[in-house]
Write a protein that holds these residues in place. Structure first.
Motif, PDB file in Angstrom:
ATOM      1  N   MET A   1       0.770  -1.261  -0.079  1.00 48.56           N
ATOM      2  CA  MET A   1      -0.130   0.070   0.134  1.00 48.56           C
ATOM      3  C   MET A   1       0.871   1.339  -0.052  1.00 48.56           C
ATOM      4  O   MET A   1       1.716   1.431   0.770  1.00 48.56           O
ATOM      5  CB  MET A   1      -0.903  -0.076   1.101  1.00 48.56           C
ATOM      6  N   ILE A   2       0.714   2.206  -0.696  1.00 44.07           N
ATOM      7  CA  ILE A   2       1.196   3.419  -0.818  1.00 44.07           C
ATOM      8  C   ILE A   2       0.704   4.645  -0.063  1.00 44.07           C
ATOM      9  O   ILE A   2      -0.522   4.682  -0.081  1.00 44.07           O
ATOM     10  CB  ILE A   2       1.227   4.152  -2.386  1.00 44.07           C
ATOM     11  N   PRO A   3       1.530   4.873   0.913  1.00 44.88           N
ATOM     12  CA  PRO A   3       0.985   5.944   2.116  1.00 44.88           C
ATOM     13  C   PRO A   3       0.299   7.028   1.164  1.00 44.88           C
ATOM     14  O   PRO A   3       0.922   7.702   0.328  1.00 44.88           O
ATOM     15  CB  PRO A   3       1.906   6.261   3.008  1.00 44.88           C
ATOM     16  N   LYS A   4      -0.632   7.686   1.830  1.00 46.79           N
ATOM     17  CA  LYS A   4      -1.195   9.218   1.349  1.00 46.79           C
ATOM     18  C   LYS A   4      -0.115  10.269   1.776  1.00 46.79           C
ATOM     19  O   LYS A   4       0.063  10.957   0.791  1.00 46.79           O
ATOM     20  CB  LYS A   4      -2.669   9.225   1.968  1.00 46.79           C
ATOM     21  N   GLN A   6       3.791  10.848   3.574  1.00 48.43           N
ATOM     22  CA  GLN A   6       5.144  10.074   4.167  1.00 48.43           C
ATOM     23  C   GLN A   6       6.070  11.145   3.968  1.00 48.43           C
ATOM     24  O   GLN A   6       6.510  11.643   2.734  1.00 48.43           O
ATOM     25  CB  GLN A   6       5.461   8.872   3.819  1.00 48.43           C
ATOM     26  N   ASP A  32      11.234  -1.755   5.091  1.00 51.10           N
ATOM     27  CA  ASP A  32      10.262  -2.274   4.407  1.00 51.10           C
ATOM     28  C   ASP A  32      10.434  -2.539   2.945  1.00 51.10           C
ATOM     29  O   ASP A  32      10.294  -3.887   2.316  1.00 51.10           O
ATOM     30  CB  ASP A  32       8.923  -1.566   4.142  1.00 51.10           C
ATOM     31  N   GLU A  53      12.254   2.403   1.570  1.00 50.72           N
ATOM     32  CA  GLU A  53      10.953   2.702   2.319  1.00 50.72           C
ATOM     33  C   GLU A  53      10.866   1.952   3.640  1.00 50.72           C
ATOM     34  O   GLU A  53      11.414   0.883   3.849  1.00 50.72           O
ATOM     35  CB  GLU A  53       9.729   2.072   1.423  1.00 50.72           C
ATOM     36  N   THR A  55       9.177   2.208   8.057  1.00 51.99           N
ATOM     37  CA  THR A  55       8.554   2.347   9.322  1.00 51.99           C
ATOM     38  C   THR A  55       9.290   2.758  10.323  1.00 51.99           C
ATOM     39  O   THR A  55      10.202   2.098  10.700  1.00 51.99           O
ATOM     40  CB  THR A  55       7.472   1.150   9.243  1.00 51.99           C
ATOM     41  N   SER A  59       5.186   4.978  11.520  1.00 54.31           N
ATOM     42  CA  SER A  59       4.900   5.792  10.574  1.00 54.31           C
ATOM     43  C   SER A  59       5.802   5.607   9.351  1.00 54.31           C
ATOM     44  O   SER A  59       6.934   5.317   9.544  1.00 54.31           O
ATOM     45  CB  SER A  59       5.221   7.308  11.074  1.00 54.31           C
ATOM     46  N   PRO A  60       5.084   5.698   8.267  1.00 53.22           N
ATOM     47  CA  PRO A  60       5.809   5.696   7.008  1.00 53.22           C
ATOM     48  C   PRO A  60       6.993   6.628   6.725  1.00 53.22           C
ATOM     49  O   PRO A  60       6.632   7.701   6.747  1.00 53.22           O
ATOM     50  CB  PRO A  60       4.909   5.619   5.910  1.00 53.22           C
TER      51      PRO A  60
END
Length: 161
Positions: A1-4, A6, A32, A53, A55, A59-60
């Protein structure tokens, strides 16, 4: 999933090293995905680590090997709310040793130049109390590098919370 949303942190060829450091330092932190450059680019060659990428504390984040053009400064920092003095000490020690630097009022920089605020939740509570409690806590904090919870509590002793 691509974060909205980051944060993207710009590094100079050491994003993967920084990612390993953060993963070793903070709980709920993991790498990740590591992406390699599909071709040459101004700061690197095909096959070099381009992005990581990860966390950090749940948080991403995206760490980018963008090159030497941009450096971190205090205009952006990450505040870590700690539960107790042991956690405060642990993060402070991890960040300020091996090339990191201490600053004031709970601020420090890691060896990559990224600024952190290691902030005990107790300080946040005392500041939110308002009045004489927050004034005394604030004055005490202003004399510190790493925040010392016992010293804060002593400074506000005798003040109704």
């Amino acid at each position: 999933m691509i974060p909205k949303l980051q944060p993207c942190l710009w590094f100079d060829k050491n994003a993967e090293e920084a990612a390993r450091f953060y993963a070793d330092t903070f709980p709920d932190t993991r790498i990740d995905k590591v992406m390699r450059a599909p071709g040459d680019y101004p700061a690197g060659k095909q096959g070099d680590v381009l992005t990581v990428e990860m966390t950090i504390l749940g948080s991403p984040f995206l760490l980018l090997n963008g090159g030497p053009e941009f450096k971190f400064d205090e205009a952006v920092s990450f505040q870590v709310a700690t539960d107790d003095q042991a956690e405060t000490d642990r993060y402070w020690q991890a960040i300020t040793t091996n090339g990191g630097t201490e600053s004031v009022c709970g601020w420090c920089k890691d060896r990559f130049g990224l600024s952190w605020q290691i902030t005990p939740k107790r300080l946040i509570e005392l500041m939110a109390a308002g009045g004489e409690t927050s004034r005394r806590a604030f004055e005490s904090m202003m004399t510190m590098r790493k925040i010392d919870i016992a010293t804060l509590d002593k400074a506000v002793e005798g003040v109704a919370s």
